[in-house]
Design a protein around this motif. Structure first.
Motif, mmCIF file in Angstrom:
data_model
loop_
_atom_site.group_PDB
_atom_site.id
_atom_site.type_symbol
_atom_site.label_atom_id
_atom_site.label_comp_id
_atom_site.label_asym_id
_atom_site.label_seq_id
_atom_site.Cartn_x
_atom_site.Cartn_y
_atom_site.Cartn_z
ATOM 1 N N UNK A 199 -33.563 -141.049 -33.649
ATOM 2 C CA UNK A 199 -34.521 -140.259 -34.673
ATOM 3 C C UNK A 199 -35.395 -141.076 -35.626
ATOM 4 N N UNK A 200 -36.534 -140.565 -35.648
ATOM 5 C CA UNK A 200 -37.301 -141.192 -36.802
ATOM 6 C C UNK A 200 -36.980 -140.736 -38.287
ATOM 7 N N UNK A 201 -36.099 -139.563 -38.406
ATOM 8 C CA UNK A 201 -35.854 -139.199 -39.614
ATOM 9 C C UNK A 201 -34.428 -138.663 -39.626
ATOM 10 N N UNK A 212 -41.213 -145.954 -43.988
ATOM 11 C CA UNK A 212 -39.909 -145.973 -44.064
ATOM 12 C C UNK A 212 -38.953 -144.868 -44.692
ATOM 13 N N UNK A 213 -39.694 -143.702 -44.825
ATOM 14 C CA UNK A 213 -39.110 -142.576 -45.443
ATOM 15 C C UNK A 213 -38.290 -142.046 -44.661
ATOM 16 N N UNK A 233 -37.875 -136.862 -50.650
ATOM 17 C CA UNK A 233 -38.336 -136.184 -49.396
ATOM 18 C C UNK A 233 -39.631 -135.705 -49.325
ATOM 19 N N UNK A 234 -40.193 -135.752 -48.127
ATOM 20 C CA UNK A 234 -41.289 -135.567 -47.836
ATOM 21 C C UNK A 234 -41.609 -134.213 -47.123
ATOM 22 N N UNK A 235 -42.523 -133.277 -47.303
ATOM 23 C CA UNK A 235 -42.789 -131.835 -47.202
ATOM 24 C C UNK A 235 -44.104 -131.580 -47.072
#
Length: 611
Positions: free
Chosen positions: A78-80, A354-355, A321-323
């Motif tokens: 997974x990327x995340x 790299x998040x 966290x990115x939304x």
């Protein structure tokens, strides 16, 4: 068809997708533990073996297998790690438990492993019966049921509430909450009772969940310090008030061993149009260390701008966290094109930086008019980004077809109701919503469209959408019937006011009589649209909040009757003028396609219109 081992989640998969999964026959799928993240698929003549590190990756692997039934080998990292979805349950629509469970099954096959319901007031708060009053709040029992169901599919749920702003639904009850008000939507950070109220919210919101994470909101506190907290002749920095309150809430979370997540817009000063300023270095150093900042941005299409903002959070020693967002607010159908143009560069930026944590948001501002299911293509594309460095459009399309039973194109076609051309698509038009709520006598919106007749477009869309609804998979039929009825209604309503006004100004009785007949057809078409909208709403949501749509449709139907009466009175000589038609139109919306019109400001020029 894949044969699964017995278990609750697998039984639900077989029930939801009887043509894809079975507990008794065809190709067996064996699960094996994997020490590193991700999953690996290997097929031989006897069975399919799936090695996986987490339950979520097991279900994503099943999704890959049913998407490509010829798949023999695949290995995916997974990327995340945190692959979340936030569903808005506060803008009238509160998804009921059955629809949430159906959605969870699909989300599991997409590989989503975090889910939260945005509940400003739509959850039960002990000792505060007015929180969520008549708004369909989730009981603790309902939430526990959904949490257990999601857990069986490898999805962790956590609460998402508000602890500072966006609390107008609670603070409207002035008899109970005046002491806690700064302004109509913001808590007073100085009030003695605010701490106890927030503590009660934290206790009640977290009780049904196993997760210790809790999203405490605190975004967009635009009125902070402008009401009860304002003091004459004393300089007020809203950022200081914000920090004061955040420290209190963070301490309350620490006492409860909760891990708070905070929307990060006030830290970055994202709302420059509202006068917000970024926090100073000294102020950022005061941010509690037990919080996680959640970076959200929904409009930019620039990957480099997203990277720069992510770096700013890290400069303050916060890993965000990115939304991004799915663009289903202020419209009747999710806008996949704009969603992709914004969330794809944001997700690419997150990967480059790299998040490891992303939380897609699905907001429903201005009435929750768009069915949540209209956003499925966006969800599938987002999930593809979570598992592929470079997602392929063909893979997204196949996943949509597999899990919904209808092709991707079927979900994209209704977007043309809002965006009939490339210009409208580029600038995120919402023409279907604004034509629907435009007052037939005032024509606040349609006056801007007088030189752009839309009837032929909506006639063609009606034929296409009706044919699509007839051949749709059973689970999507109500959804596409709603879109077809919307097109049918706009066939009559979009240009109705323009035609009638032109006939009135020209003194053309024949065309005015035709407008009277067309108004009768519009009334019938709008009643059918109203019923179709109610039907798709109740498939997804509790009945609470539906009164808003009922009031909007009822208002339009009432005004259409008045419109027809005024035309008849004029034709009969009982009214020499139709004053609304005599007013010179003013362009107050700018350039076509006039994006972003809400119900208020479309149905009436009175700013405080109440619905």
């Amino acid at each position: 068809m894949l044969k699964l081992s017995p278990g609750r989640a697998h039984r639900e998969l077989c029930r939801a997708f009887p043509k894809l999964f079975s507990l008794t026959r065809v190709v067996p799928v064996e699960a094996r533990a994997r020490r590193k993240l991700g999953f690996a698929i290997a097929r031989d003549a006897r069975a399919i073996v799936v090695e996986h590190a987490t339950p979520s990756e097991w279900f994503r692997a099943l999704g890959e297998l049913v998407r490509d039934q010829e798949l023999t080998t695949l290995e995916v990292t997974p990327e995340f790690d945190f692959r979340g979805l936030m569903i808005d349950a506060s803008r009238n629509g509160v998804p009921h438990v059955a629809s949430l469970e159906q959605r969870i099954v699909e989300l599991a096959l997409l590989g989503i492993n975090q889910l939260t319901l945005y509940t400003e007031d739509t959850y039960e708060v002990q000792g505060h019966p007015l929180v969520g009053y008549m708004r369909g709040p989730y009981s603790k029992a309902e939430l526990r049921r959904v949490v257990r169901f999601a857990k069986a599919f490898g999805i962790e749920m956590f609460p998402c509430i508000q602890t500072l702003a966006h609390l107008e639904q609670v603070l409207q009850y002035r008899k109970a909450y005046t002491p806690l008000r700064d302004t109509a939507s913001v808590l007073s950070v100085n009030a003695k009772g605010t701490r106890d109220f927030v503590a009660a919210c934290l206790d009640s919101a977290s009780a049904p969940y196993d997760s210790r994470a809790i999203h405490i909101g605190m975004d967009e506190p635009w009125d902070l310090g402008r009401g009860a907290c304002f003091e004459i002749n004393r300089p007020i920095d809203p950022r200081e008030l914000y920090l004061k309150h955040l420290k209190v809430v963070a301490r309350l979370c620490a006492e409860r061993k909760l891990e708070p997540i905070v929307w990060g817009d006030f830290v970055l000063g994202q709302h420059t149009f509202n006068g917000d300023l970024p926090m100073t270095e000294a102020q950022c150093r005061q941010l509690p260390k037990n919080i996680t900042l959640n970076y959200w941005s929904y409009f930019a299409e620039d990957e480099h701008a997203y990277r720069a903002d992510m770096r700013r959070f890290r400069q303050h020693d916060f890993e965000p966290i990115v939304s991004p967002a799915l663009w289903n607010w202020d419209r009747f159908w999710g806008l996949y094109d704009k969603a992709r143009r914004t969330f794809e560069p944001m997700l690419r930026a997150a990967k480059a930086c790299g998040v490891r944590r992303v939380l897609m948001t699905m907001w429903s501002d201005d009435g929750h008019e768009a069915p949540d299911r209209s956003n499925f293509p966006g969800l599938a594309c987002y999930a593809e980004h979570c598992f592929r460095a470079q997602p392929q459009d063909a893979d997204v399309a196949r996943m949509v077809q597999t899990l919904t039973g209808d092709p991707l194109a079927s979900f994209l076609l209704p977007s043309a109701l809002d965006c009939p051309d490339e210009l409208a698509l580029r600038d995120n038009g919402n023409l279907a919503k604004t034509f629907t709520w435009d007052d037939p006598l005032l024509g606040l919106f349609s006056a801007h469209m007088a030189n752009r007749p839309m009837t032929p477009h909506y006639q063609a869309m009606t034929l296409r959408l009706r044919a699509q609804a007839q051949r749709a998979a059973p689970r999507n039929r109500t959804l596409f019937q709603f879109a077809a009825q919307l097109a049918a209604c706009l066939t009559f309503k979009a240009d109705l006011r323009t035609r009638a006004q032109a006939a009135y100004l020209a003194g053309d009785r024949g065309k005015l009589l035709a407008a009277v007949r067309d108004t009768t057809k519009t009334i019938s078409a709008m009643r059918r649209l109203w019923r179709a909208h109610r039907k798709v709403w109740l498939e997804e949501n509790k009945p609470f909040g539906l009164e808003i749509l009922d009031l909007r449709y009822g208002g339009q139907l009432s005004r259409l009757h008045v419109f027809r009466d005024r035309l008849r009175d004029h034709l009969a000589g009982r009214a020499h003028r139709i004053e609304e038609f005599d007013v010179k139109p003013q362009n107050f919306l700018g350039n076509y396609p006039f994006h972003g019109r809400k119900y208020r400001g479309t149905a009436s020029p009175v700013f405080s219109i109440w619905v």
